[in-house]
Design an enzyme around this catalytic site. Structure first.
Site, PDB file in Angstrom:
ATOM      1  CD1 TRP A  89      -1.564  -2.527   1.256  1.00 29.20           C
ATOM      2  CD2 TRP A  89      -3.300  -1.125   1.106  1.00 29.20           C
ATOM      3  NE1 TRP A  89      -2.706  -3.284   1.197  1.00 29.20           N
ATOM      4  CE2 TRP A  89      -3.784  -2.469   1.118  1.00 29.20           C
ATOM      5  CE3 TRP A  89      -4.209  -0.062   1.040  1.00 29.20           C
ATOM      6  CZ2 TRP A  89      -5.159  -2.750   1.039  1.00 29.20           C
ATOM      7  CZ3 TRP A  89      -5.565  -0.360   0.971  1.00 29.20           C
ATOM      8  CH2 TRP A  89      -6.033  -1.686   0.969  1.00 29.20           C
ATOM      9  CG  ASP A 124     -12.863   4.651   5.244  1.00 29.49           C
ATOM     10  OD1 ASP A 124     -13.788   3.947   4.792  1.00 29.49           O
ATOM     11  OD2 ASP A 124     -12.389   4.502   6.387  1.00 29.49           O
ATOM     12  CG  ASP A 162     -14.178   0.131   0.192  1.00 29.72           C
ATOM     13  OD1 ASP A 162     -14.572  -0.878  -0.401  1.00 29.72           O
ATOM     14  OD2 ASP A 162     -13.936   0.148   1.404  1.00 29.72           O
ATOM     15  CD1 TRP A 208     -20.792  -5.004  -2.840  1.00 29.09           C
ATOM     16  CD2 TRP A 208     -22.165  -3.260  -2.687  1.00 29.09           C
ATOM     17  NE1 TRP A 208     -21.110  -4.618  -4.113  1.00 29.09           N
ATOM     18  CE2 TRP A 208     -21.946  -3.542  -4.045  1.00 29.09           C
ATOM     19  CE3 TRP A 208     -22.998  -2.201  -2.343  1.00 29.09           C
ATOM     20  CZ2 TRP A 208     -22.529  -2.797  -5.081  1.00 29.09           C
ATOM     21  CZ3 TRP A 208     -23.576  -1.450  -3.365  1.00 29.09           C
ATOM     22  CH2 TRP A 208     -23.340  -1.748  -4.715  1.00 29.09           C
ATOM     23  CE  LYS A 307      -5.874  -5.686   6.817  1.00 30.87           C
ATOM     24  NZ  LYS A 307      -4.895  -5.867   7.922  1.00 30.87           N
ATOM     25  CD  GLU A 311       0.752  -4.991   7.556  1.00 30.01           C
ATOM     26  OE1 GLU A 311       0.134  -4.015   7.077  1.00 30.01           O
ATOM     27  OE2 GLU A 311       1.850  -5.390   7.106  1.00 30.01           O
ATOM     28  CG  ASP A 313      -9.201  -5.164   9.897  1.00 32.71           C
ATOM     29  OD1 ASP A 313      -8.633  -5.025   8.805  1.00 32.71           O
ATOM     30  OD2 ASP A 313      -9.779  -6.220  10.227  1.00 32.71           O
TER      31      ASP A 313
END
Length: 338
Positions: A89, A124, A162, A208, A307, A311, A313
């Protein structure tokens, strides 16, 4: 908070990976080469290319945890994570240097780097991983720097987890939609100028909603110019459920192929407790299928660990800040893996 939006998981942002893989040197902090050598660390073995075409970062948090662990049983569990490739990332402040360092190290190991771009403005919806580029021009500059860093080396890019989904579910206010569509289309165009870069635009997950709700926004975001789309990023839906969702969506966007994040979907999604809290460090989860391009399905380009398992969230259920190594959780993921 983020978990109030059903079916979505992020809360890790562009986690810091240190300066070990910057433009100058591409070495670890103790002298080991990012492309292979590990200095005084416990070695992280790169699996055969036929089984695993992606690069394993020997300076990732899992590799460092493996080097620091003294308990043999725990070392074996951590190794299940450390020996697998995972997404990098990118940090906006060092985007070009990181993209260059990661892809150079991968090329030296005769592998391909997996890069994740997560810096869209209004990211986000201002929740746990809120933030992103200050404005559209800053984002365009960020993408340009990433593309320059990749150059002519192979890279698989997961574009903005997202970002499209949050426009569909109204989490991102409507006044930002037109700009976001333009930014995503521009990002795909810029990245695809690099000859060996594959781009997968994120398209949500099996939990979703329905493909009918997102296929047009994906088109407006430039999916036709991308190599495909990604599903289940940072989520827990099974590979089969993700394939079903991906195939239904693919049929609506020109039969585009897709990749699936299998990093933590070994036991499927968590279904207990408050729905708005299930997304964050859910207990009892497991590592999913190992990254591979041998999927047995031409529509599924790859199973990836986008992901980074192990690590956190976020600061929930006893976890540390998002992106930090969460030792107990990592051990649980590995122990529960089939």
């Amino acid at each position: 908070m983020y978990g109030s939006y059903s079916g979505r998981v992020r809360a890790l942002g562009a986690v810091a990976v240190g300066a070990a893989l910057l433009l100058t040197g591409c070495t670890s902090d103790d002298g080991g080469s990012a492309a292979g050598g590990t200095g005084g660390k416990a070695p992280v073995t790169q699996l055969p290319k036929g089984d695993d075409p992606y690069w394993v970062n020997p300076d990732a948090k899992a590799a460092k945890a493996l080097a620091e662990e003294s308990d043999p049983a725990k070392k074996e569990l951590i190794k299940k994570i450390a020996q697998q490739p995972a997404g990098e990332w990118l940090i906006p402040e060092n985007a070009k240097e990181q993209a260059k360092g990661f892809t150079e190290a991968a090329a030296q190991a005769d592998r391909e780097a997996i890069l994740v771009l997560y810096n869209i403005p209004h990211r986000d919806c201002g929740q746990y991983s809120g933030g992103g580029a200050a404005d559209g021009n800053a984002y365009r500059k960020f993408v340009k720097q990433v593309a320059e860093g990749i150059g002519d080396r192979p890279a698989t890019v997961i574009l903005e987890p997202d970002a499209v989904l949050h426009m569909v579910d109204t989490c991102t206010p409507e006044q930002f939609h037109e700009e976001r569509y333009d930014l995503l289309k521009g990002a795909i165009k810029t990245l695809k100028k690099q000859p060996k870069t594959k781009v997968y635009l994120d398209a949500g997950n099996a939990g979703w909603g329905k493909p009918d709700q997102i296929f047009e926004p994906l088109k407006w975001s430039g999916i036709d110019q991308a190599d495909g789309f990604s599903v289940n990023v940072s989520n827990y839906y099974s590979t089969e459920a993700s394939k079903k969702y991906g195939k239904e969506l693919s049929a609506k966007v020109g039969n585009k192929p897709f990749v699936i994040d299998t990093s933590r979907n070994g036991n499927g999604p968590y279904t207990k407790g408050k729905a708005e809290e299930r997304w964050c460090n859910p207990p009892g989860r497991a590592l999913g299928e190992a990254p591979t391009t041998e999927t047995g399905d031409p529509q599924v380009h790859a199973l990836l660990w986008i992901k980074r398992p192990g690590e956190s969230d976020g600061t929930c259920k006893g976890g540390p800040e998002a992106g930090r190594w969460y030792a107990d959780y990592a051990l649980g993921l590995a122990k529960n893996a089939k």
